[in-house]
Scaffold this active site. Sequence first.
Site, PDB file in Angstrom:
ATOM      1  N   GLU A  18       0.841  -1.210   0.000  1.00  0.00           N
ATOM      2  CA  GLU A  18       0.000   0.000   0.000  1.00  0.00           C
ATOM      3  C   GLU A  18       0.873   1.257   0.000  1.00  0.00           C
ATOM      4  OE1 GLU A  18      -3.393   0.115   2.627  1.00  0.00           O
ATOM      5  OE2 GLU A  18      -2.990   2.215   3.119  1.00  0.00           O
ATOM      6  N   THR A  50      -3.773   5.191  -1.538  1.00  0.00           N
ATOM      7  CA  THR A  50      -4.790   5.760  -0.645  1.00  0.00           C
ATOM      8  C   THR A  50      -5.468   6.959  -1.286  1.00  0.00           C
ATOM      9  OG1 THR A  50      -3.271   7.283   0.445  1.00  0.00           O
ATOM     10  CG2 THR A  50      -3.471   5.082   1.406  1.00  0.00           C
ATOM     11  N   HIS A  79      -8.124   3.363  -3.353  1.00  0.00           N
ATOM     12  CA  HIS A  79      -9.001   3.636  -2.218  1.00  0.00           C
ATOM     13  C   HIS A  79      -9.943   4.758  -2.628  1.00  0.00           C
ATOM     14  CE1 HIS A  79      -5.943   2.133   1.032  1.00  0.00           C
ATOM     15  NE2 HIS A  79      -5.866   1.434  -0.069  1.00  0.00           N
TER      16      HIS A  79
HETATM   17  P1  FAD Z   1     -17.419   2.384   7.777  1.00  0.00           P
HETATM   18  O1  FAD Z   1     -17.113   0.972   7.517  1.00  0.00           O
HETATM   19  O2  FAD Z   1     -18.584   2.952   7.065  1.00  0.00           O
HETATM   20  O3  FAD Z   1     -17.704   2.631   9.318  1.00  0.00           O
HETATM   21  C1  FAD Z   1     -16.702   2.844  10.283  1.00  0.00           C
HETATM   22  C2  FAD Z   1     -17.227   2.415  11.629  1.00  0.00           C
HETATM   23  O4  FAD Z   1     -18.380   3.160  11.971  1.00  0.00           O
HETATM   24  C3  FAD Z   1     -17.638   0.970  11.666  1.00  0.00           C
HETATM   25  O5  FAD Z   1     -16.516   0.125  11.852  1.00  0.00           O
HETATM   26  C4  FAD Z   1     -18.619   0.980  12.793  1.00  0.00           C
HETATM   27  O6  FAD Z   1     -17.928   1.005  14.022  1.00  0.00           O
HETATM   28  C5  FAD Z   1     -19.315   2.321  12.631  1.00  0.00           C
HETATM   29  N1  FAD Z   1     -20.528   2.220  11.778  1.00  0.00           N
HETATM   30  C6  FAD Z   1     -20.766   2.893  10.642  1.00  0.00           C
HETATM   31  N2  FAD Z   1     -21.997   2.594  10.170  1.00  0.00           N
HETATM   32  C7  FAD Z   1     -22.524   1.720  11.032  1.00  0.00           C
HETATM   33  C8  FAD Z   1     -23.759   1.038  11.091  1.00  0.00           C
HETATM   34  N3  FAD Z   1     -24.714   1.211  10.179  1.00  0.00           N
HETATM   35  N4  FAD Z   1     -23.967   0.205  12.131  1.00  0.00           N
HETATM   36  C9  FAD Z   1     -23.037   0.011  13.079  1.00  0.00           C
HETATM   37  N5  FAD Z   1     -21.834   0.640  13.065  1.00  0.00           N
HETATM   38  C10 FAD Z   1     -21.596   1.483  12.062  1.00  0.00           C
HETATM   39  N6  FAD Z   1      -8.929   6.903   5.188  1.00  0.00           N
HETATM   40  C11 FAD Z   1      -8.741   7.787   4.177  1.00  0.00           C
HETATM   41  O7  FAD Z   1      -9.118   8.956   4.301  1.00  0.00           O
HETATM   42  N7  FAD Z   1      -8.144   7.416   3.004  1.00  0.00           N
HETATM   43  C12 FAD Z   1      -7.716   6.147   2.783  1.00  0.00           C
HETATM   44  O8  FAD Z   1      -7.199   5.836   1.714  1.00  0.00           O
HETATM   45  C13 FAD Z   1      -7.887   5.186   3.826  1.00  0.00           C
HETATM   46  N8  FAD Z   1      -7.495   3.905   3.671  1.00  0.00           N
HETATM   47  C14 FAD Z   1      -7.733   2.991   4.661  1.00  0.00           C
HETATM   48  C15 FAD Z   1      -7.363   1.652   4.450  1.00  0.00           C
HETATM   49  C16 FAD Z   1      -7.590   0.685   5.418  1.00  0.00           C
HETATM   50  C17 FAD Z   1      -7.188  -0.760   5.151  1.00  0.00           C
HETATM   51  C18 FAD Z   1      -8.205   1.065   6.653  1.00  0.00           C
HETATM   52  C19 FAD Z   1      -8.434   0.039   7.721  1.00  0.00           C
HETATM   53  C20 FAD Z   1      -8.573   2.384   6.879  1.00  0.00           C
HETATM   54  C21 FAD Z   1      -8.355   3.353   5.883  1.00  0.00           C
HETATM   55  N9  FAD Z   1      -8.737   4.696   6.056  1.00  0.00           N
HETATM   56  C22 FAD Z   1      -8.522   5.617   5.037  1.00  0.00           C
HETATM   57  C23 FAD Z   1      -9.332   5.147   7.323  1.00  0.00           C
HETATM   58  C24 FAD Z   1     -10.872   5.156   7.272  1.00  0.00           C
HETATM   59  O9  FAD Z   1     -11.305   6.120   6.340  1.00  0.00           O
HETATM   60  C25 FAD Z   1     -11.392   5.497   8.666  1.00  0.00           C
HETATM   61  O10 FAD Z   1     -11.110   4.475   9.581  1.00  0.00           O
HETATM   62  C26 FAD Z   1     -12.862   5.907   8.742  1.00  0.00           C
HETATM   63  O11 FAD Z   1     -13.121   6.494  10.016  1.00  0.00           O
HETATM   64  C27 FAD Z   1     -13.850   4.755   8.577  1.00  0.00           C
HETATM   65  O12 FAD Z   1     -13.944   4.307   7.289  1.00  0.00           O
HETATM   66  P2  FAD Z   1     -14.677   2.879   7.000  1.00  0.00           P
HETATM   67  O13 FAD Z   1     -14.705   2.671   5.550  1.00  0.00           O
HETATM   68  O14 FAD Z   1     -14.096   1.850   7.857  1.00  0.00           O
HETATM   69  O15 FAD Z   1     -16.133   3.271   7.513  1.00  0.00           O
END
Ligand code: FAD
Length: 321
Positions: A18, A50, A79
């Site tokens: 990554e 990213t 991403h």
């Molecule tokens: P979601 O999966 O939508 O939700 C995050 C959390 O919110 C869930 O885990 C849960 O706890 C809660 N939640 C949301 N909706 C619900 C629901 N309906 N019911 C219950 N709980 C809910 N950030 C960037 O800006 N750019 C990047 O390129 C980037 N790459 C990443 C790559 C990886 C592998 C990871 C692990 C993270 C990355 N991030 C990145 C960080 C990420 O954007 C943040 O962690 C963000 O706060 C959550 O995104 P998500 O897609 O996990 O959100």
Amino acid sequence: KIERNQENQDGAIIFSFEYFTPKPGHATVSGFVDTVTAMSRHGPSFCDITWRPRDPYPALTLELAGRMQAEVGVETMMHLTCVGMPVDRIDYALDTARAKGVRNILALRGDLLPGMDSVGASNGDGFTSALDLVKYIRSKHGDYFGITVAGYPEAHPSQIPDGSEEATEEGYESDLAYLKQKVDAGADLIITQLFFDAEVFIKFVKDCRRIGITCPIVPGILPFASFRSFKFMTETCKTKVPKEVRAKVEAARGDDAALAAYGVELATEICRKILKETGVRALHFYTMNKEGPAVGVLRNLGLLGVTQNEKKLEEKVLVGN
Ligand code: FAD
């Protein structure tokens, strides 16, 4: 394209790299492509880039993702975060990625903007969660894209109460159930947030399987190379740092070479344990755009053999003889 059931049939261990989108500017951009090109020789199954939601980064990410796919020739995953993004900008990002031949998206919500509640509501136009984005990509683009989603072995930071190091049991379970919804909506693969305790990942995989998540779960590994990157990543991701790891990091503070060597040693140990104790056969490296640390781990694991291309070339030469 990376697909759910594409797991390597022969049980060989595969890995991916990554990269973060560098700051715009000609020198960094060509340096970026050079790094990805050099590292692609080690034979990653894919490389990802990213997404930084605010301008001027999205245009650069799209350009670089296209160059990784077409010019470097690695299977590329872009991403894409959706919170606070109007739907037409999401469409633009997906259509442009598609036009550039990119077939893999890591579908993310992104961090919440001020004024949003814990699940991204009240952002007006657009989506509130990665789940919305996965559903949207599948409805608009069918099976064109392989979709990956983020998983959190220690639960998402929003589930960790202030002043605590850990999510509540209820928060952890609700996070898992929500992860299953993302997979059921069409995700092919899960890549996890970083962690420094292999047991945490091993438990997470068991818990995912217990609730019926069947897709591949790829551990996100950070072989940290400097105190700055260690501090930045662990604070941003609210990563739990085991006592002995913190003690060793503190002991090596001020000596970047010693810290980097420890980062590689620790990541190697974590990977070894995971490969030994789970059926997982894929490793994902947060490279921080550096070749040394990830390659150091792969070397320790004995995974830096001849690449697929070199293998083909070797076969050709042998057959020719
Ligand atoms: P979601 O999966 O939508 O939700 C995050 C959390 O919110 C869930 O885990 C849960 O706890 C809660 N939640 C949301 N909706 C619900 C629901 N309906 N019911 C219950 N709980 C809910 N950030 C960037 O800006 N750019 C990047 O390129 C980037 N790459 C990443 C790559 C990886 C592998 C990871 C692990 C993270 C990355 N991030 C990145 C960080 C990420 O954007 C943040 O962690 C963000 O706060 C959550 O995104 P998500 O897609 O996990 O959100």
